[in-house]
Design an enzyme around this catalytic site. Structure first.
Site, PDB file in Angstrom:
ATOM      1  N   LYS A   1      45.763  36.699  35.758  1.00  0.00           N
ATOM      2  CA  LYS A   1      46.286  36.247  34.448  1.00  0.00           C
ATOM      3  C   LYS A   1      47.060  37.360  33.742  1.00  0.00           C
ATOM      4  O   LYS A   1      48.155  37.143  33.247  1.00  0.00           O
ATOM      5  CB  LYS A   1      45.145  35.810  33.508  1.00  0.00           C
ATOM      6  CG  LYS A   1      44.281  34.696  34.030  1.00  0.00           C
ATOM      7  CD  LYS A   1      43.228  34.287  33.002  1.00  0.00           C
ATOM      8  CE  LYS A   1      42.184  35.340  32.699  1.00  0.00           C
ATOM      9  NZ  LYS A   1      41.246  35.618  33.818  1.00  0.00           N
TER      10      LYS A   1
ATOM     11  N   ARG B   1      36.991  31.677  26.005  1.00  0.00           N
ATOM     12  CA  ARG B   1      36.157  31.739  27.207  1.00  0.00           C
ATOM     13  C   ARG B   1      34.953  30.825  27.072  1.00  0.00           C
ATOM     14  O   ARG B   1      34.154  30.726  27.991  1.00  0.00           O
ATOM     15  CB  ARG B   1      35.673  33.162  27.418  1.00  0.00           C
ATOM     16  CG  ARG B   1      36.416  33.894  28.559  1.00  0.00           C
ATOM     17  CD  ARG B   1      35.901  35.292  28.537  1.00  0.00           C
ATOM     18  NE  ARG B   1      36.040  36.060  29.716  1.00  0.00           N
ATOM     19  CZ  ARG B   1      36.975  36.988  29.895  1.00  0.00           C
ATOM     20  NH1 ARG B   1      37.929  37.132  29.017  1.00  0.00           N
ATOM     21  NH2 ARG B   1      36.960  37.738  30.974  1.00  0.00           N
TER      22      ARG B   1
ATOM     23  N   ARG C   1      41.676  46.161  42.209  1.00  0.00           N
ATOM     24  CA  ARG C   1      42.440  46.368  40.969  1.00  0.00           C
ATOM     25  C   ARG C   1      42.252  47.785  40.429  1.00  0.00           C
ATOM     26  O   ARG C   1      41.149  48.319  40.432  1.00  0.00           O
ATOM     27  CB  ARG C   1      41.985  45.358  39.913  1.00  0.00           C
ATOM     28  CG  ARG C   1      42.598  45.595  38.539  1.00  0.00           C
ATOM     29  CD  ARG C   1      42.568  44.373  37.667  1.00  0.00           C
ATOM     30  NE  ARG C   1      41.233  43.959  37.278  1.00  0.00           N
ATOM     31  CZ  ARG C   1      40.985  42.848  36.586  1.00  0.00           C
ATOM     32  NH1 ARG C   1      41.986  42.052  36.228  1.00  0.00           N
ATOM     33  NH2 ARG C   1      39.756  42.521  36.272  1.00  0.00           N
TER      34      ARG C   1
ATOM     35  N   ARG D   1      37.944  49.826  36.632  1.00  0.00           N
ATOM     36  CA  ARG D   1      37.059  49.450  35.526  1.00  0.00           C
ATOM     37  C   ARG D   1      35.630  49.299  36.041  1.00  0.00           C
ATOM     38  O   ARG D   1      35.410  48.770  37.124  1.00  0.00           O
ATOM     39  CB  ARG D   1      37.509  48.101  34.962  1.00  0.00           C
ATOM     40  CG  ARG D   1      38.623  48.209  33.943  1.00  0.00           C
ATOM     41  CD  ARG D   1      39.228  46.874  33.601  1.00  0.00           C
ATOM     42  NE  ARG D   1      38.289  45.787  33.387  1.00  0.00           N
ATOM     43  CZ  ARG D   1      38.635  44.526  33.162  1.00  0.00           C
ATOM     44  NH1 ARG D   1      39.923  44.199  33.099  1.00  0.00           N
ATOM     45  NH2 ARG D   1      37.741  43.587  32.996  1.00  0.00           N
TER      46      ARG D   1
ATOM     47  N   ARG E   1      30.132  38.149  36.852  1.00  0.00           N
ATOM     48  CA  ARG E   1      31.270  37.686  36.042  1.00  0.00           C
ATOM     49  C   ARG E   1      31.763  36.327  36.527  1.00  0.00           C
ATOM     50  O   ARG E   1      32.174  35.490  35.726  1.00  0.00           O
ATOM     51  CB  ARG E   1      32.400  38.730  36.063  1.00  0.00           C
ATOM     52  CG  ARG E   1      32.039  39.964  35.245  1.00  0.00           C
ATOM     53  CD  ARG E   1      33.009  41.091  35.486  1.00  0.00           C
ATOM     54  NE  ARG E   1      34.311  40.854  34.914  1.00  0.00           N
ATOM     55  CZ  ARG E   1      35.429  41.454  35.316  1.00  0.00           C
ATOM     56  NH1 ARG E   1      35.386  42.315  36.319  1.00  0.00           N
ATOM     57  NH2 ARG E   1      36.563  41.193  34.747  1.00  0.00           N
TER      58      ARG E   1
HETATM   59  P1  AMP Z   1      38.623  40.793  30.735  1.00  0.00           P
HETATM   60  O1  AMP Z   1      39.430  42.043  30.605  1.00  0.00           O
HETATM   61  O2  AMP Z   1      39.324  39.585  30.173  1.00  0.00           O
HETATM   62  O3  AMP Z   1      38.125  40.562  32.138  1.00  0.00           O
HETATM   63  O4  AMP Z   1      37.327  41.006  29.817  1.00  0.00           O
HETATM   64  C1  AMP Z   1      36.393  42.043  30.074  1.00  0.00           C
HETATM   65  C2  AMP Z   1      35.072  41.741  29.362  1.00  0.00           C
HETATM   66  O5  AMP Z   1      35.293  41.658  27.956  1.00  0.00           O
HETATM   67  C3  AMP Z   1      34.440  40.399  29.745  1.00  0.00           C
HETATM   68  O6  AMP Z   1      33.666  40.481  30.921  1.00  0.00           O
HETATM   69  C4  AMP Z   1      33.592  40.131  28.507  1.00  0.00           C
HETATM   70  O7  AMP Z   1      32.423  40.930  28.474  1.00  0.00           O
HETATM   71  C5  AMP Z   1      34.496  40.630  27.384  1.00  0.00           C
HETATM   72  N1  AMP Z   1      35.397  39.558  26.878  1.00  0.00           N
HETATM   73  C6  AMP Z   1      36.757  39.500  26.961  1.00  0.00           C
HETATM   74  N2  AMP Z   1      37.235  38.384  26.383  1.00  0.00           N
HETATM   75  C7  AMP Z   1      36.151  37.712  25.915  1.00  0.00           C
HETATM   76  C8  AMP Z   1      35.975  36.481  25.245  1.00  0.00           C
HETATM   77  N3  AMP Z   1      37.025  35.690  24.921  1.00  0.00           N
HETATM   78  N4  AMP Z   1      34.699  36.096  24.923  1.00  0.00           N
HETATM   79  C9  AMP Z   1      33.636  36.865  25.222  1.00  0.00           C
HETATM   80  N5  AMP Z   1      33.723  38.032  25.879  1.00  0.00           N
HETATM   81  C10 AMP Z   1      34.980  38.469  26.219  1.00  0.00           C
END
Ligand code: AMP
Length: 208
Positions: A13, A88, A123, A156, A167
């Protein structure tokens, strides 16, 4: 044009959003990036979010919704935006509606679990500018150095194998119900990501 990029972690994404930003001139808003910045800063929000993020779980809705609402009121978001990683959960989607944020299209990025796991584990992210690479598919010119800003690339913590399974489970349980939610509203389009990046970008552009 207000867009949502939906899909499991690691599907691409964020990578595709960066191409669409260039095509459409609207910002990419990643709640993951905003949260990581808050953690780095050591703000109150960052302190609260840190543990949830480290475990591979979701940060509570009220924290993320507040963060997102602040971000979309900024000047650069007034002609549209790409939401990458938000909503989410169903309550997050409802919070957008309650704030009268009109969503034009939801792109549902699809890939097999196998591919997603390969994309996440390969990644690498730039510490300075958040650019995204993949050790095989999108390698930097110099190993571990960002092509764009010279920053250091790192993996990360939540991209490490042991966190990825959790996840994906969280995605299936809490985020995948949004597919039907937006399908029923008639604004969902599926995007097949098991193809090279240029084809994915073309498919997205045709839908928006
Ligand atoms: P991402 O970079 O989108 O994979 O997000 C990394 C982490 O941030 C996720 O595993 C969640 O812990 C948190 N996170 C990001 N976006 C959200 C969201 N919309 N709602 C809840 N947690 C989020």
């Amino acid at each position: 044009m207000n867009l949502i990029f939906l899909g499991p972690p690691g599907v691409g994404k964020g990578t595709i959003a960066k191409y669409i930003v260039k095509e459409k001139g609207i910002p990419q808003i990643s709640t993951g990036d905003l949260l990581r910045a808050a953690v780095k800063e050591g703000s109150e929000l960052g302190k609260k979010a840190r543990g949830y993020m480290g475990s591979g779980g979701l940060v509570p809705d009220n924290l993320v919704i507040g963060l997102l609402k602040d971000r979309i009121t900024k000047d650069d978001s007034q002609n549209g935006f790409i939401l990458d990683g938000f909503p989410r959960t169903i309550p997050q989607a409802k919070a957008l509606e309650e704030s009268n944020v009109q969503i034009d299209k939801v792109l549902n990025f699809k890939a097999s679990d196998e591919l997603v796991i390969d994309r996440i584990s390969g990644r690498r992210t730039c510490k300075k500018c958040n650019a995204i690479y993949h050790i095989r598919n999108i390698p930097p010119k110099v190993e571990d150095v960002c092509d764009k800003c010279g920053g250091e690339l790192f993996q990360r913590g939540d991209d490490k194998q042991e966190k990825v399974k959790k996840r994906l489970e969280v995605y299936r349980e809490q985020t995948a119900p949004l597919i039907d939610y937006y399908k029923e509203k008639g604004i969902l389009a599926d995007i097949e990501t098991e193809q090279p990046i240029p084809g994915i970008v073309v498919d997205v552009m045709e839908e928006i």
